[in-house]
Design a protein around this motif. Structure first.
Motif, mmCIF file in Angstrom:
data_model
loop_
_atom_site.group_PDB
_atom_site.id
_atom_site.type_symbol
_atom_site.label_atom_id
_atom_site.label_comp_id
_atom_site.label_asym_id
_atom_site.label_seq_id
_atom_site.Cartn_x
_atom_site.Cartn_y
_atom_site.Cartn_z
ATOM 1 N N ARG A 1 44.272 56.307 69.866
ATOM 2 C CA ARG A 1 42.813 56.321 69.727
ATOM 3 C C ARG A 1 42.093 56.011 71.036
ATOM 4 N NH1 ARG A 1 41.789 53.667 63.780
ATOM 5 N NH2 ARG A 1 43.080 55.164 62.680
ATOM 6 N N LEU A 2 42.659 55.129 71.839
ATOM 7 C CA LEU A 2 42.040 54.802 73.122
ATOM 8 C C LEU A 2 42.006 56.039 74.017
ATOM 9 C CD1 LEU A 2 40.805 52.937 75.230
ATOM 10 C CD2 LEU A 2 43.144 52.217 75.825
ATOM 11 N N PHE A 3 43.112 56.758 74.093
ATOM 12 C CA PHE A 3 43.164 57.946 74.937
ATOM 13 C C PHE A 3 42.176 58.999 74.446
ATOM 14 C CE2 PHE A 3 44.869 62.070 76.259
ATOM 15 C CZ PHE A 3 44.870 61.879 77.627
ATOM 16 N N ILE A 4 42.088 59.181 73.141
ATOM 17 C CA ILE A 4 41.156 60.157 72.585
ATOM 18 C C ILE A 4 39.713 59.762 72.913
ATOM 19 C CG2 ILE A 4 40.243 61.103 70.422
ATOM 20 C CD1 ILE A 4 43.192 60.990 69.402
ATOM 21 N N ALA A 5 39.387 58.487 72.777
ATOM 22 C CA ALA A 5 38.042 58.016 73.118
ATOM 23 C C ALA A 5 37.762 58.195 74.606
ATOM 24 C CB ALA A 5 37.873 56.550 72.729
ATOM 25 N N ARG B 1 30.249 54.332 79.802
ATOM 26 C CA ARG B 1 31.279 54.343 78.753
ATOM 27 C C ARG B 1 32.571 54.959 79.281
ATOM 28 N NH1 ARG B 1 32.797 53.952 73.608
ATOM 29 N NH2 ARG B 1 33.902 55.661 72.598
ATOM 30 N N PHE B 2 32.446 56.082 79.985
ATOM 31 C CA PHE B 2 33.633 56.711 80.554
ATOM 32 C C PHE B 2 34.351 55.755 81.498
ATOM 33 C CE2 PHE B 2 35.327 58.893 84.314
ATOM 34 C CZ PHE B 2 36.492 59.380 83.743
ATOM 35 N N THR C 1 43.636 52.600 82.101
ATOM 36 C CA THR C 1 44.450 52.376 83.296
ATOM 37 C C THR C 1 45.140 51.022 83.235
ATOM 38 O OG1 THR C 1 42.982 53.777 84.594
ATOM 39 C CG2 THR C 1 44.412 52.278 85.814
ATOM 40 N N ALA C 2 44.413 49.995 82.843
ATOM 41 C CA ALA C 2 45.008 48.659 82.749
ATOM 42 C C ALA C 2 46.126 48.639 81.719
ATOM 43 C CB ALA C 2 43.940 47.628 82.387
ATOM 44 N N ARG C 3 45.898 49.246 80.578
ATOM 45 C CA ARG C 3 46.926 49.268 79.537
ATOM 46 C C ARG C 3 48.143 50.068 79.992
ATOM 47 N NH1 ARG C 3 46.385 52.137 73.779
ATOM 48 N NH2 ARG C 3 47.145 53.866 75.026
ATOM 49 N N SER C 4 47.907 51.178 80.666
ATOM 50 C CA SER C 4 49.010 52.010 81.145
ATOM 51 C C SER C 4 49.830 51.285 82.206
ATOM 52 C CB SER C 4 48.466 53.319 81.714
ATOM 53 O OG SER C 4 47.867 54.072 80.702
ATOM 54 N N ASN C 5 49.164 50.545 83.079
ATOM 55 C CA ASN C 5 49.878 49.804 84.122
ATOM 56 C C ASN C 5 50.719 48.683 83.526
ATOM 57 O OD1 ASN C 5 48.922 51.407 86.171
ATOM 58 N ND2 ASN C 5 47.212 50.058 86.648
ATOM 59 N N GLN D 1 38.922 52.257 82.774
ATOM 60 C CA GLN D 1 39.485 50.991 83.230
ATOM 61 C C GLN D 1 40.437 50.400 82.198
ATOM 62 O OE1 GLN D 1 35.848 48.917 84.015
ATOM 63 N NE2 GLN D 1 35.769 49.579 86.153
ATOM 64 N N VAL D 2 40.050 50.449 80.934
ATOM 65 C CA VAL D 2 40.907 49.917 79.875
ATOM 66 C C VAL D 2 42.194 50.729 79.775
ATOM 67 C CG1 VAL D 2 41.092 49.513 77.387
ATOM 68 C CG2 VAL D 2 38.986 48.943 78.584
#
Length: 65
Positions: free
Chosen positions: A4-8, A41-42, A50-54, A47-48
């Motif tokens: 859902r995060l990626f879709i948003a 928003r983008f 990228t942080a989660r992916s890292n 940022q969220v």
């Protein structure tokens, strides 16, 4: 499983990009009442994401399969 995060994040990218294509103020990096919230928003979702992916090690450029 749907991320859902990626879709948003991608929806926010699409909305911001579509707006810039139709907004001279945004194309010139000027303040825009309609565009500023879209861009904010983008950036926040980027940022969220990228942080989660890292943290999870996903989508790192230096990782090898």
């Amino acid at each position: 499983m749907t991320d859902r995060l990626f879709i948003a994040y991608m929806a926010a990218f699409e909305a911001a990009t579509r707006h810039v294509g139709n907004c001279p103020a945004c194309r010139d990096n000027l303040p825009c009442k309609a565009g500023d919230p879209l861009h904010a928003r983008f950036l926040r979702l980027q940022q969220v994401w990228t942080a989660r992916s890292n943290v999870s090690g996903k989508h790192r450029r230096d990782s090898t399969p």
